[in-house]
Write a protein that holds these residues in place. Structure first.
Motif, PDB file in Angstrom:
ATOM      1  N   TRP A   1       0.813  -1.214   0.000  1.00  0.00           N
ATOM      2  CA  TRP A   1       0.000   0.000   0.000  1.00  0.00           C
ATOM      3  C   TRP A   1       0.849   1.268   0.000  1.00  0.00           C
ATOM      4  O   TRP A   1       0.396   2.327  -0.429  1.00  0.00           O
ATOM      5  N   ILE A   2       2.097   1.179   0.474  1.00  0.00           N
ATOM      6  CA  ILE A   2       2.960   2.368   0.494  1.00  0.00           C
ATOM      7  C   ILE A   2       3.204   2.853  -0.931  1.00  0.00           C
ATOM      8  O   ILE A   2       3.057   4.046  -1.240  1.00  0.00           O
ATOM      9  N   GLY A   3       3.567   1.945  -1.830  1.00  0.00           N
ATOM     10  CA  GLY A   3       3.790   2.321  -3.225  1.00  0.00           C
ATOM     11  C   GLY A   3       2.523   2.794  -3.904  1.00  0.00           C
ATOM     12  O   GLY A   3       2.551   3.738  -4.707  1.00  0.00           O
ATOM     13  N   LYS A   4       1.402   2.143  -3.583  1.00  0.00           N
ATOM     14  CA  LYS A   4       0.127   2.551  -4.175  1.00  0.00           C
ATOM     15  C   LYS A   4      -0.210   3.988  -3.782  1.00  0.00           C
ATOM     16  O   LYS A   4      -0.635   4.795  -4.617  1.00  0.00           O
ATOM     17  N   MET A   5      -0.026   4.310  -2.513  1.00  0.00           N
ATOM     18  CA  MET A   5      -0.331   5.660  -2.042  1.00  0.00           C
ATOM     19  C   MET A   5       0.629   6.689  -2.640  1.00  0.00           C
ATOM     20  O   MET A   5       0.206   7.792  -3.028  1.00  0.00           O
ATOM     21  N   ASN A   6       1.900   6.351  -2.728  1.00  0.00           N
ATOM     22  CA  ASN A   6       2.869   7.285  -3.308  1.00  0.00           C
ATOM     23  C   ASN A   6       2.508   7.625  -4.753  1.00  0.00           C
ATOM     24  O   ASN A   6       2.700   8.759  -5.214  1.00  0.00           O
ATOM     25  N   ALA A   7       1.979   6.645  -5.474  1.00  0.00           N
ATOM     26  CA  ALA A   7       1.628   6.857  -6.875  1.00  0.00           C
ATOM     27  C   ALA A   7       0.323   7.626  -7.039  1.00  0.00           C
ATOM     28  O   ALA A   7       0.173   8.411  -7.984  1.00  0.00           O
ATOM     29  N   MET A   8      -0.609   7.435  -6.133  1.00  0.00           N
ATOM     30  CA  MET A   8      -1.959   7.966  -6.312  1.00  0.00           C
ATOM     31  C   MET A   8      -2.262   9.252  -5.552  1.00  0.00           C
ATOM     32  O   MET A   8      -3.164   9.995  -5.933  1.00  0.00           O
ATOM     33  N   LYS A   9      -1.520   9.526  -4.478  1.00  0.00           N
ATOM     34  CA  LYS A   9      -1.860  10.679  -3.652  1.00  0.00           C
ATOM     35  C   LYS A   9      -1.816  11.988  -4.440  1.00  0.00           C
ATOM     36  O   LYS A   9      -2.618  12.900  -4.212  1.00  0.00           O
ATOM     37  N   ARG A  10      -0.899  12.096  -5.393  1.00  0.00           N
ATOM     38  CA  ARG A  10      -0.769  13.332  -6.171  1.00  0.00           C
ATOM     39  C   ARG A  10      -2.018  13.620  -7.003  1.00  0.00           C
ATOM     40  O   ARG A  10      -2.237  14.749  -7.449  1.00  0.00           O
ATOM     41  N   LEU A  11      -2.851  12.603  -7.216  1.00  0.00           N
ATOM     42  CA  LEU A  11      -4.062  12.780  -8.008  1.00  0.00           C
ATOM     43  C   LEU A  11      -5.252  13.203  -7.156  1.00  0.00           C
ATOM     44  O   LEU A  11      -6.349  13.393  -7.680  1.00  0.00           O
ATOM     45  N   THR A  12      -5.037  13.336  -5.859  1.00  0.00           N
ATOM     46  CA  THR A  12      -6.117  13.707  -4.946  1.00  0.00           C
ATOM     47  C   THR A  12      -5.901  15.108  -4.391  1.00  0.00           C
ATOM     48  O   THR A  12      -4.861  15.726  -4.632  1.00  0.00           O
ATOM     49  N   ARG A  13      -6.875  15.578  -3.629  1.00  0.00           N
ATOM     50  CA  ARG A  13      -6.770  16.869  -2.951  1.00  0.00           C
ATOM     51  C   ARG A  13      -6.467  16.708  -1.472  1.00  0.00           C
ATOM     52  O   ARG A  13      -6.700  17.621  -0.682  1.00  0.00           O
ATOM     53  N   LEU A  14      -5.940  15.562  -1.094  1.00  0.00           N
ATOM     54  CA  LEU A  14      -5.649  15.307   0.307  1.00  0.00           C
ATOM     55  C   LEU A  14      -4.431  16.101   0.757  1.00  0.00           C
ATOM     56  O   LEU A  14      -3.446  16.206   0.024  1.00  0.00           O
ATOM     57  N   ASP A  15      -4.487  16.626   1.980  1.00  0.00           N
ATOM     58  CA  ASP A  15      -3.292  17.257   2.525  1.00  0.00           C
ATOM     59  C   ASP A  15      -2.398  16.173   3.129  1.00  0.00           C
ATOM     60  O   ASP A  15      -2.752  14.987   3.149  1.00  0.00           O
ATOM     61  N   GLU A  16      -1.233  16.575   3.635  1.00  0.00           N
ATOM     62  CA  GLU A  16      -0.252  15.604   4.101  1.00  0.00           C
ATOM     63  C   GLU A  16      -0.792  14.755   5.246  1.00  0.00           C
ATOM     64  O   GLU A  16      -0.602  13.535   5.282  1.00  0.00           O
ATOM     65  N   GLU A  17      -1.469  15.377   6.174  1.00  0.00           N
ATOM     66  CA  GLU A  17      -1.990  14.651   7.334  1.00  0.00           C
ATOM     67  C   GLU A  17      -3.073  13.662   6.929  1.00  0.00           C
ATOM     68  O   GLU A  17      -3.132  12.527   7.427  1.00  0.00           O
ATOM     69  N   GLU A  18      -3.950  14.083   6.027  1.00  0.00           N
ATOM     70  CA  GLU A  18      -5.006  13.180   5.555  1.00  0.00           C
ATOM     71  C   GLU A  18      -4.407  11.988   4.816  1.00  0.00           C
ATOM     72  O   GLU A  18      -4.867  10.851   4.955  1.00  0.00           O
ATOM     73  N   GLY A  19      -3.371  12.250   4.036  1.00  0.00           N
ATOM     74  CA  GLY A  19      -2.716  11.164   3.310  1.00  0.00           C
ATOM     75  C   GLY A  19      -2.076  10.152   4.245  1.00  0.00           C
ATOM     76  O   GLY A  19      -2.141   8.942   4.013  1.00  0.00           O
ATOM     77  N   ARG A  20      -1.475  10.621   5.323  1.00  0.00           N
ATOM     78  CA  ARG A  20      -0.850   9.709   6.281  1.00  0.00           C
ATOM     79  C   ARG A  20      -1.897   8.831   6.967  1.00  0.00           C
ATOM     80  O   ARG A  20      -1.700   7.626   7.136  1.00  0.00           O
ATOM     81  N   LEU A  21      -2.990   9.451   7.397  1.00  0.00           N
ATOM     82  CA  LEU A  21      -4.032   8.680   8.054  1.00  0.00           C
ATOM     83  C   LEU A  21      -4.623   7.648   7.107  1.00  0.00           C
ATOM     84  O   LEU A  21      -4.876   6.493   7.491  1.00  0.00           O
TER      85      LEU A  21
END
Length: 382
Positions: A348-368
């Motif tokens: 899931w770490i790689g999946k999130m690294n690839a996909m987070k840039r496509l969202t409007r999540l801030d850093e804290e939301e992405g970590r949670l």
């Protein structure tokens, strides 16, 4: 003779009744069909101000309304099936909208914006379920000349075709303004934050960090430098409470010689604490195990530190409900949601690294969100 006349008369009456029935049926069918088609017109769709002042105004600025080819896609072209059976079903479903019109569910701009994401999500789900059939009435992969598209568009379209994606997976917000998909879960988080500030924890209580919390070696004075931070969803045990601060105990796992990061479980990189060398030096080693898959040593340690008192949730379920809301709102925009158990915790770490840039999540939301997905992964589901 008389009996024969009666039989002939009866037959004639039956024929006449049949003809009358046919005429009534044709007229009735024609009237019903005419009325149904009238409800497909733009004039009907914008006869209420809710549609006229909101989505219609947005639609008029889109290529579906005005374009170089002069072909206009109307409301019904995108939102009503063409085949008879599904058209009738859709019309029956839409009749429920009359109730909401009567009670004024979205009769102001503020009410409409508050429900925009829910309304859009319902339509996206419907179109995904039908493989975007209304889109495909005009667009199809087979009719596309990829050489006339930009290289980026051609690559995306061909990739989508191979992956079995449907139109609405990628083409949301093309005729109407895109909803703020973060509004719902941010409102939820605001409520959780208010509860956290009111939560009175005492020694012996267990709690979970609602958000990243700074760690200190002693009760922090204003402006004091921290030694690191606890990640959201990390469990702690309260040891002492003093002047708006808490002394807490955290346990976690160090990977090999990497002493400054703690993880939730051995072998799974679910980060719970990041700290400086001084804090790592204070951590008490409890036991060491070897991960059977990587043969790497993991050491369980216990750390005590001070944090602020207003950033904890009493139950983990509260945080997981919030994480699920974040996941559902943000990660269903380009494809159907993959269940958290579809991947391993570390994958899931790689999946999130690839996909987070496509969202409007801030850093804290992405970590949670990452912690939520990792904690419900197929090799660490709770």
């Amino acid at each position: 003779m008389r009996w024969g006349w009666m039989k002939a008369g009866g037959l004639g009456a039956l024929v006449l009744a049949g003809l009358v029935g046919v005429v009534v049926g044709v007229v009735g069918w024609g009237g019903f069909n005419t009325a149904m088609e009238a409800t497909n017109s733009i004039e009907f769709c914008i006869s209420c101000h809710e549609m006229r002042d909101n989505v219609y105004a947005e639609y008029k600025t889109s290529p579906h309304y005005q374009n170089a080819s002069g072909v206009r896609a109307t409301c019904a072209d995108c939102h009503v099936p063409r085949d008879w059976t599904h058209k009738v079903i859709r019309k029956v479903q839409a009749s429920g909208e009359l109730y909401h019109w009567l009670v004024g569910s979205i009769d102001t701009r503020e009410k409409f914006e508050a429900k925009r994401h829910a309304l859009a999500r319902r339509e996206w789900d419907r179109m995904r379920a039908t493989d975007s059939q209304e889109c495909r009435n005009c667009h199809s992969f087979g009719a596309m000349d990829f050489h006339k598209q930009t290289p980026k568009a051609a690559s995306a379209m061909q990739g989508a075709e191979k992956a079995g994606k449907t139109c609405i997976d990628c083409h949301k917000g093309i005729a109407h303004s895109f909803p703020d998909v973060t509004a719902g879960h941010r409102q939820l988080f605001a409520g959780l934050s208010a509860q956290a500030k009111a939560l009175a924890l005492k020694p012996g209580d267990g709690a979970y960090a609602l958000t990243s919390l700074a760690l200190y070696a002693a009760p922090p004075a204003p402006g004091a430098a921290g030694e690191g931070e606890i990640a959201a969803a990390t469990p702690v045990t309260v040891l002492a409470a003093e002047g708006g601060t808490l002394k807490v105990e955290v346990t976690g796992w160090q990977r090999g010689s990497s002493a400054q990061t703690l993880y939730a479980r051995p072998g799974k990189r679910i980060a719970t604490v990041k700290m400086n060398a001084a804090a790592a030096e204070r951590a008490e080693a409890l036991r060491t195990v070897t991960d059977p898959e990587t043969e790497q040593e993991w050491t369980e340690v216990r750390l005590t530190a001070w944090t602020g008192a207003g950033g904890y949730a009493a139950t983990l379920g509260t945080l997981w409900d919030y994480g699920a809301r974040v996941y559902d709102a943000n990660c269903s925009l380009c494809h159907a949601l993959h269940p958290p158990g579809a991947y391993d915790a570390n994958a899931w770490i790689g999946k999130m690294n690839a996909m987070k840039r496509l969202t409007r999540l801030d850093e804290e939301e992405g970590r949670l969100l990452l912690t939520y997905l990792q904690s419900h992964a197929k090799d660490s589901a709770e």
